[in-house]
Scaffold this motif. Structure first.
Motif, PDB file in Angstrom:
ATOM      1  N   ALA A 156      78.853  40.331  37.162  1.00 35.80           N
ATOM      2  CA  ALA A 156      79.569  41.455  37.767  1.00 35.80           C
ATOM      3  C   ALA A 156      78.590  42.552  38.180  1.00 35.80           C
ATOM      4  O   ALA A 156      78.694  43.109  39.280  1.00 35.80           O
ATOM      5  CB  ALA A 156      80.613  42.008  36.796  1.00 35.80           C
ATOM      6  N   GLU A 206      78.016  43.779  41.959  1.00 42.07           N
ATOM      7  CA  GLU A 206      78.207  45.180  42.321  1.00 42.07           C
ATOM      8  C   GLU A 206      76.951  45.746  42.985  1.00 42.07           C
ATOM      9  O   GLU A 206      77.040  46.467  43.985  1.00 42.07           O
ATOM     10  CB  GLU A 206      78.583  46.002  41.081  1.00 42.07           C
ATOM     11  CG  GLU A 206      80.009  45.732  40.608  1.00 42.07           C
ATOM     12  CD  GLU A 206      80.346  46.416  39.287  1.00 42.07           C
ATOM     13  OE1 GLU A 206      81.490  46.276  38.863  1.00 42.07           O
ATOM     14  OE2 GLU A 206      79.474  47.062  38.689  1.00 42.07           O
ATOM     15  N   GLN A 249      85.482  42.510  41.508  1.00 43.12           N
ATOM     16  CA  GLN A 249      86.709  42.963  40.847  1.00 43.12           C
ATOM     17  C   GLN A 249      87.316  41.849  40.006  1.00 43.12           C
ATOM     18  O   GLN A 249      87.792  42.071  38.891  1.00 43.12           O
ATOM     19  CB  GLN A 249      87.723  43.455  41.890  1.00 43.12           C
ATOM     20  CG  GLN A 249      87.307  44.715  42.620  1.00 43.12           C
ATOM     21  CD  GLN A 249      87.173  45.908  41.689  1.00 43.12           C
ATOM     22  OE1 GLN A 249      87.796  45.984  40.652  1.00 43.12           O
ATOM     23  NE2 GLN A 249      86.325  46.844  42.060  1.00 43.12           N
ATOM     24  N   LYS A 266      86.395  39.582  32.741  1.00 39.85           N
ATOM     25  CA  LYS A 266      85.648  40.145  31.614  1.00 39.85           C
ATOM     26  C   LYS A 266      86.594  40.837  30.629  1.00 39.85           C
ATOM     27  O   LYS A 266      86.457  40.681  29.412  1.00 39.85           O
ATOM     28  CB  LYS A 266      84.608  41.134  32.138  1.00 39.85           C
ATOM     29  CG  LYS A 266      83.843  41.847  31.068  1.00 39.85           C
ATOM     30  CD  LYS A 266      82.987  42.945  31.663  1.00 39.85           C
ATOM     31  CE  LYS A 266      82.917  44.057  30.660  1.00 39.85           C
ATOM     32  NZ  LYS A 266      82.516  45.319  31.213  1.00 39.85           N
ATOM     33  N   ALA A 316      85.321  41.436  36.909  1.00 40.14           N
ATOM     34  CA  ALA A 316      85.596  42.525  35.968  1.00 40.14           C
ATOM     35  C   ALA A 316      86.915  42.276  35.239  1.00 40.14           C
ATOM     36  O   ALA A 316      87.020  42.504  34.023  1.00 40.14           O
ATOM     37  CB  ALA A 316      85.633  43.863  36.709  1.00 40.14           C
ATOM     38  N   GLU A 368      79.457  39.799  32.532  1.00 41.77           N
ATOM     39  CA  GLU A 368      79.000  41.172  32.744  1.00 41.77           C
ATOM     40  C   GLU A 368      77.762  41.196  33.633  1.00 41.77           C
ATOM     41  O   GLU A 368      77.653  42.029  34.540  1.00 41.77           O
ATOM     42  CB  GLU A 368      78.688  41.847  31.398  1.00 41.77           C
ATOM     43  CG  GLU A 368      79.908  42.241  30.602  1.00 41.77           C
ATOM     44  CD  GLU A 368      79.565  42.846  29.251  1.00 41.77           C
ATOM     45  OE1 GLU A 368      80.495  43.325  28.603  1.00 41.77           O
ATOM     46  OE2 GLU A 368      78.401  42.836  28.856  1.00 41.77           O
TER      47      GLU A 368
END
Length: 121
Positions: free
Chosen positions: A91, A95, A52, A58, A55, A88
């Motif tokens: 992340a 994830e 999170q 980002k 993100a 990215e």
């Protein structure tokens, strides 16, 4: 006949002791699995929080990149684009890892539940 009955009673006593030992072993296994599932959940939650944060970073980089692109694409804008691509990728990797961990935790939790259910039978 009395000796036979006594032998059968001793066999029943042995079976009861075996059942108690098996129950204790299942309880121990269930407790260990529950503890392991709790540790995994904590780690998954930490990975999710990390994802999170990445993100959010980002999004900040993306906004900065757009502003810099509007002003004029220079070397620092290219660096920001590279940073964004790297974030990215990180992340997405986090994830995916969090999803794998969650699946593992769910599996361990199901195993703990099955052992607990078997213990109650």
């Amino acid at each position: 006949k009395a000796a036979f009955i006594q032998m059968k009673e001793e066999d029943l006593d042995d079976a009861a002791v075996d059942a108690k030992m098996e129950e204790a072993m299942l309880e121990t296994q269930a407790a260990m699995l529950e503890a392991e599932a709790a540790r995994w959940k904590k780690e998954v939650d930490a990975k999710y929080e990390q994802a999170q944060k990445l993100a959010a970073a980002k999004q900040v980089l993306k906004a900065a990149f757009i502003q810099m692109k509007e002003e004029d694409l220079d070397d620092s804008a290219v660096d920001a684009a590279m940073d964004e691509a790297m974030l990215e990728t990180q992340a997405a990797m986090l994830e995916a890892e969090a999803a794998r961990w969650k699946k593992d935790v769910d599996t361990k939790y199901e195993q703990a539940q099955k052992i607990a259910a078997a213990k109650k039978v």
